[in-house]
Design a protein around this motif. Sequence first.
Motif, mmCIF file in Angstrom:
data_model
loop_
_atom_site.group_PDB
_atom_site.id
_atom_site.type_symbol
_atom_site.label_atom_id
_atom_site.label_comp_id
_atom_site.label_asym_id
_atom_site.label_seq_id
_atom_site.Cartn_x
_atom_site.Cartn_y
_atom_site.Cartn_z
ATOM 1 N N SER A 5 23.945 2.465 12.221
ATOM 2 C CA SER A 5 23.068 1.332 11.922
ATOM 3 C C SER A 5 21.813 1.834 11.217
ATOM 4 N N MET A 6 21.383 1.093 10.199
ATOM 5 C CA MET A 6 20.142 1.412 9.496
ATOM 6 C C MET A 6 19.570 0.132 8.905
ATOM 7 N N HIS A 7 18.231 0.061 8.871
ATOM 8 C CA HIS A 7 17.548 -1.103 8.319
ATOM 9 C C HIS A 7 16.606 -0.681 7.185
ATOM 10 N N ALA A 8 16.411 -1.579 6.240
ATOM 11 C CA ALA A 8 15.357 -1.433 5.237
ATOM 12 C C ALA A 8 14.171 -2.273 5.697
ATOM 13 N N VAL A 9 13.004 -1.632 5.787
ATOM 14 C CA VAL A 9 11.813 -2.298 6.302
ATOM 15 C C VAL A 9 10.755 -2.350 5.213
ATOM 16 N N SER A 10 10.122 -3.504 5.057
ATOM 17 C CA SER A 10 9.065 -3.657 4.067
ATOM 18 C C SER A 10 7.919 -4.458 4.679
ATOM 19 N N PHE A 11 6.683 -4.004 4.452
ATOM 20 C CA PHE A 11 5.518 -4.720 4.982
ATOM 21 C C PHE A 11 4.276 -4.261 4.238
ATOM 22 N N GLY A 12 3.230 -5.060 4.302
ATOM 23 C CA GLY A 12 1.937 -4.669 3.754
ATOM 24 C C GLY A 12 1.239 -3.692 4.675
ATOM 25 N N SER A 13 0.283 -2.971 4.137
ATOM 26 C CA SER A 13 -0.402 -1.942 4.920
ATOM 27 C C SER A 13 -1.320 -2.525 5.996
ATOM 28 N N HIS A 14 -1.554 -3.838 5.961
ATOM 29 C CA HIS A 14 -2.410 -4.483 6.958
ATOM 30 C C HIS A 14 -1.627 -5.546 7.722
ATOM 31 N N THR A 15 -0.405 -5.183 8.083
ATOM 32 C CA THR A 15 0.494 -6.075 8.804
ATOM 33 C C THR A 15 0.384 -5.838 10.307
ATOM 34 N N GLY A 16 0.350 -6.931 11.071
ATOM 35 C CA GLY A 16 0.349 -6.812 12.521
ATOM 36 C C GLY A 16 -0.893 -6.096 13.037
ATOM 37 N N THR A 17 -0.754 -5.449 14.184
ATOM 38 C CA THR A 17 -1.841 -4.628 14.721
ATOM 39 C C THR A 17 -1.963 -3.395 13.839
ATOM 40 N N HIS A 18 -3.125 -3.210 13.232
ATOM 41 C CA HIS A 18 -3.267 -2.153 12.228
ATOM 42 C C HIS A 18 -4.702 -1.656 12.179
ATOM 43 N N ILE A 19 -4.891 -0.558 11.485
ATOM 44 C CA ILE A 19 -6.221 0.005 11.295
ATOM 45 C C ILE A 19 -6.610 -0.078 9.824
ATOM 46 N N ASP A 20 -7.874 -0.392 9.589
ATOM 47 C CA ASP A 20 -8.455 -0.360 8.250
ATOM 48 C C ASP A 20 -9.136 0.985 8.055
ATOM 49 N N ALA A 21 -8.693 1.738 7.067
ATOM 50 C CA ALA A 21 -9.406 2.950 6.669
ATOM 51 C C ALA A 21 -10.555 2.555 5.747
ATOM 52 N N PRO A 22 -11.576 3.395 5.595
ATOM 53 C CA PRO A 22 -12.669 3.067 4.677
ATOM 54 C C PRO A 22 -12.214 2.738 3.263
ATOM 55 N N SER A 23 -11.125 3.348 2.796
ATOM 56 C CA SER A 23 -10.663 3.095 1.429
ATOM 57 C C SER A 23 -10.171 1.667 1.234
ATOM 58 N N HIS A 24 -10.050 0.903 2.312
ATOM 59 C CA HIS A 24 -9.657 -0.503 2.201
ATOM 60 C C HIS A 24 -10.664 -1.281 1.341
ATOM 61 N N PHE A 25 -11.943 -0.918 1.460
ATOM 62 C CA PHE A 25 -12.983 -1.592 0.688
ATOM 63 C C PHE A 25 -13.919 -0.641 -0.048
ATOM 64 N N ILE A 26 -13.859 0.641 0.284
ATOM 65 C CA ILE A 26 -14.833 1.589 -0.263
ATOM 66 C C ILE A 26 -14.141 2.556 -1.217
ATOM 67 N N ALA A 27 -14.558 2.546 -2.483
ATOM 68 C CA ALA A 27 -14.009 3.497 -3.452
ATOM 69 C C ALA A 27 -14.302 4.910 -2.973
ATOM 70 N N ASP A 28 -13.297 5.764 -3.016
ATOM 71 C CA ASP A 28 -13.411 7.154 -2.561
ATOM 72 C C ASP A 28 -13.606 7.275 -1.047
ATOM 73 N N GLY A 29 -13.392 6.174 -0.306
ATOM 74 C CA GLY A 29 -13.465 6.249 1.147
ATOM 75 C C GLY A 29 -12.248 6.951 1.711
ATOM 76 N N LYS A 30 -12.352 7.377 2.973
ATOM 77 C CA LYS A 30 -11.238 8.070 3.620
ATOM 78 C C LYS A 30 -10.002 7.168 3.659
ATOM 79 N N THR A 31 -8.852 7.777 3.449
ATOM 80 C CA THR A 31 -7.571 7.083 3.580
ATOM 81 C C THR A 31 -7.005 7.339 4.977
#
Length: 220
Positions: free
Chosen positions: A39-65
């Motif tokens: 069994s295998m699945h293909a999974v696709s989602f946005g980086s801010h899906t569900g319970t998630h963390i925002d890195a500084p680079s979400h809004f800050i140019a050159d911020g930490k990823t």
Amino acid sequence: MMNLVDLSHPLDPEHMSIPPGLPQLTCCPIATVPKDGYSMHAVSFGSHTGTHIDAPSHFIADGKTIDQIPLNALVGHALVLDLTHKGPQEIITWNDISQNPHAEKIEPGIILLLHTGWSKHWGSDQQIYWDHPYLSPDVADKLIASGISVIGIDCASPDKSQLEPPWDFPFHHAFLGRGGFIVENLTALEELQGPTVTVNLLPINLVGCDGAPVRGIAWN
């Protein structure tokens, strides 16, 4: 036996709150045991899906990823502040934080978890999940000045949710811009025993990414 509390919503395509226009979660079988022997699945989602963390680079140019966030920033002692008295689209001020009965426990390095109670609306077909309370932008400055670099909240955002332009995320800009990290869409904060717990909020290690899902857990 350690009593673990799961702070993350299940990634269930049938029961999620994802803003319109953002990538929807898909989890599709590409192989099955009867047909393929595995069994295998293909999974696709946005980086801010569900319970998630925002890195500084979400809004800050050159911020930490995501891959640049220090692991020890996301594992450790946490303080839970009860803000469940706040209503829809009501602003959370610094006075709400500083006058909380457990505010004296705010100290450098602690992870701050803000319990609004809004996770009960997760997956609702109604507008209410997006009408959560939100933080005044000046709270970001005061938290950073207090030595807080990680906050978690049990709603969609520490800013007022906007489902159409113009976009404005003042708390994100202030907190991420000063090197902070934000965990969104937490759940089950009401199950935590006492104001202080230990948490693990580590995300998937997506190199170069601005956000990533978190399987958050807490224990006393």
